[in-house]
Design a protein around this motif. Sequence first.
Motif, short mmCIF file in Angstrom:
data_model
loop_
_atom_site.label_atom_id
_atom_site.label_comp_id
_atom_site.label_asym_id
_atom_site.label_seq_id
_atom_site.Cartn_x
_atom_site.Cartn_y
_atom_site.Cartn_z
N LEU A 51 -1.89 -9.60 0.14
CA LEU A 51 -3.01 -10.35 0.73
C LEU A 51 -2.53 -11.16 1.93
CD1 LEU A 51 -4.79 -11.59 -2.52
CD2 LEU A 51 -5.76 -10.03 -0.82
N GLN A 52 -1.40 -11.77 1.80
CA GLN A 52 -0.83 -12.56 2.90
C GLN A 52 -0.50 -11.67 4.09
OE1 GLN A 52 2.56 -15.24 1.91
NE2 GLN A 52 3.63 -14.19 3.58
N GLU A 53 0.14 -10.55 3.83
CA GLU A 53 0.60 -9.67 4.91
C GLU A 53 -0.56 -8.97 5.63
OE1 GLU A 53 3.98 -9.34 5.92
OE2 GLU A 53 3.91 -11.17 4.70
N THR A 54 -1.66 -8.72 4.92
CA THR A 54 -2.79 -8.00 5.51
C THR A 54 -3.92 -8.94 5.95
OG1 THR A 54 -3.84 -7.69 3.33
CG2 THR A 54 -2.34 -5.95 4.09
N ALA A 55 -3.67 -10.24 5.94
CA ALA A 55 -4.73 -11.23 6.18
C ALA A 55 -5.48 -11.00 7.48
CB ALA A 55 -4.13 -12.64 6.16
N ASN A 56 -4.80 -10.58 8.53
CA ASN A 56 -5.44 -10.41 9.84
C ASN A 56 -5.74 -8.95 10.15
OD1 ASN A 56 -5.31 -13.23 10.45
ND2 ASN A 56 -3.13 -12.97 10.90
N THR A 57 -5.90 -8.15 9.11
CA THR A 57 -6.21 -6.73 9.29
C THR A 57 -7.50 -6.39 8.56
OG1 THR A 57 -5.17 -5.85 7.29
CG2 THR A 57 -3.72 -6.34 9.16
N GLU A 58 -7.97 -5.17 8.78
CA GLU A 58 -9.15 -4.67 8.06
C GLU A 58 -8.76 -3.86 6.84
OE1 GLU A 58 -11.52 -2.50 10.83
OE2 GLU A 58 -12.07 -4.28 12.00
N ILE A 59 -7.48 -3.84 6.52
CA ILE A 59 -6.99 -3.04 5.40
C ILE A 59 -7.50 -3.60 4.08
CG2 ILE A 59 -4.94 -2.31 4.14
CD1 ILE A 59 -3.47 -2.24 6.83
N ARG A 60 -8.00 -2.72 3.24
CA ARG A 60 -8.50 -3.10 1.92
C ARG A 60 -7.34 -3.20 0.93
NH1 ARG A 60 -14.00 -1.47 0.90
NH2 ARG A 60 -15.02 -0.70 2.79
N ILE A 61 -7.54 -3.98 -0.12
CA ILE A 61 -6.57 -4.04 -1.21
C ILE A 61 -7.20 -3.35 -2.43
CG2 ILE A 61 -5.09 -5.49 -2.63
CD1 ILE A 61 -4.61 -5.64 0.43
N VAL A 62 -6.42 -2.44 -2.99
CA VAL A 62 -6.88 -1.63 -4.13
C VAL A 62 -6.17 -2.08 -5.39
CG1 VAL A 62 -7.10 0.72 -5.02
CG2 VAL A 62 -7.19 0.32 -2.54
N VAL A 63 -6.92 -2.27 -6.47
CA VAL A 63 -6.30 -2.60 -7.76
C VAL A 63 -6.73 -1.57 -8.81
CG1 VAL A 63 -6.07 -5.08 -7.37
CG2 VAL A 63 -8.19 -4.19 -8.36
N GLY A 64 -5.82 -1.31 -9.73
CA GLY A 64 -6.14 -0.45 -10.86
C GLY A 64 -6.53 -1.29 -12.06
N ILE A 65 -7.59 -0.89 -12.72
CA ILE A 65 -8.06 -1.61 -13.90
C ILE A 65 -7.68 -0.85 -15.16
CG2 ILE A 65 -10.08 -2.54 -15.10
CD1 ILE A 65 -9.34 -3.98 -12.46
N ASP A 66 -6.96 -1.52 -16.06
CA ASP A 66 -6.41 -0.93 -17.29
C ASP A 66 -5.58 0.30 -16.95
OD1 ASP A 66 -5.91 -1.02 -19.97
OD2 ASP A 66 -7.68 0.14 -20.54
N PHE A 67 -4.74 0.13 -15.97
CA PHE A 67 -3.92 1.21 -15.42
C PHE A 67 -2.60 1.28 -16.18
CE2 PHE A 67 -1.35 3.28 -12.21
CZ PHE A 67 -2.24 4.08 -11.52
N PRO A 68 -2.10 2.46 -16.60
CA PRO A 68 -2.68 3.78 -16.34
C PRO A 68 -3.35 4.45 -17.54
CG PRO A 68 -0.36 4.02 -16.87
CD PRO A 68 -0.69 2.55 -17.03
N PHE A 69 -3.51 3.76 -18.68
CA PHE A 69 -3.96 4.45 -19.89
C PHE A 69 -5.46 4.34 -20.17
CE2 PHE A 69 0.59 3.53 -20.93
CZ PHE A 69 1.03 4.83 -20.79
N GLY A 70 -6.07 3.20 -19.81
CA GLY A 70 -7.51 3.10 -19.90
C GLY A 70 -8.11 2.83 -21.26
N TYR A 71 -7.27 2.55 -22.26
CA TYR A 71 -7.85 2.43 -23.60
C TYR A 71 -8.02 1.00 -24.10
CZ TYR A 71 -2.78 3.03 -24.63
OH TYR A 71 -1.41 2.97 -24.64
N SER A 72 -7.94 0.03 -23.20
CA SER A 72 -8.26 -1.35 -23.58
C SER A 72 -9.76 -1.49 -23.83
CB SER A 72 -7.85 -2.33 -22.48
OG SER A 72 -6.45 -2.38 -22.34
N PRO A 73 -10.17 -2.47 -24.64
CA PRO A 73 -11.60 -2.71 -24.83
C PRO A 73 -12.28 -3.04 -23.51
CG PRO A 73 -10.31 -3.94 -26.44
CD PRO A 73 -9.34 -3.39 -25.43
N VAL A 74 -13.55 -2.73 -23.43
CA VAL A 74 -14.31 -2.97 -22.20
C VAL A 74 -14.21 -4.44 -21.79
CG1 VAL A 74 -16.61 -2.95 -21.16
CG2 VAL A 74 -15.89 -1.08 -22.64
N GLU A 75 -14.26 -5.35 -22.78
CA GLU A 75 -14.20 -6.78 -22.48
C GLU A 75 -12.92 -7.15 -21.73
OE1 GLU A 75 -16.92 -6.01 -25.83
OE2 GLU A 75 -14.82 -5.45 -25.42
#
Length: 232
Positions: A51-75
């Motif tokens: 976030l600090q390094e890209t602050a003055n750019t249009e580059i998006r930051i991508v995050v993975g949710i429950d990465f990489p297995f996906g079997y956590s509860p929805v909550e």
Amino acid sequence: MKQNFEISKIFDSTILRPDVTWNEIAEFVDRSIQYKVRGIAVPWYGLRYVLQETANTEIRIVVGIDFPFGYSPVEMKLKEIDYYMSLSKKITDFDVVINISAVKSANWNYVKEEINTISQYIKDKDDNRICKMIIETCMLSEVEIKKICEIILECPEVDYIKTGTGFGPRSTTLDDVKTIRSVVDDKKKIKVSGGIRTLKQVEDFLKAGVSLFGSSSATQIIDEFHTKQRGK
């Protein structure tokens, strides 16, 4: 691809190896910024740095949710989303791993409820955020891929179907994408991730209807593209 095609904007430049060092991350982020990629994904503990390094750019930051297995509860997946949203509006892309165990169990009601709940939650929080559902095609049969795509097609808040985490037993194939397209046509965008290392692969996937790629080789592929263009 035409010479004026802005190839850098079809890449989420990604480095998510569990053994990646901090020096590798820093060098990777610097190089990705130089190439003006669409987005960057690094191990999540490095988000504040990116976030600090890209602050003055249009580059998006991508995050993975429950990465990489996906079997956590929805909550738990929703709590992850809340945390990352609280950090910065530059964290725009949420690549959510669906519950593959539920898919393999043919628990379609659970799968549909999870995808609906998560995608609606993201858009209700901020309609400008991007919701991608990772279906991990390398672990699914053709029938299962089609069923997942049918479910996602009924979820208007999902922006992309993403083929994989890159941690599965094989790379994404053209047949995987053709199976997805046979259901969704152009009603959902497709992001391919997992084993994308050459310009030829990118060209083939673009022809098949893919619009976005996640790759640790993004900058090398961009170089390959420009070298090819100069040789014409």
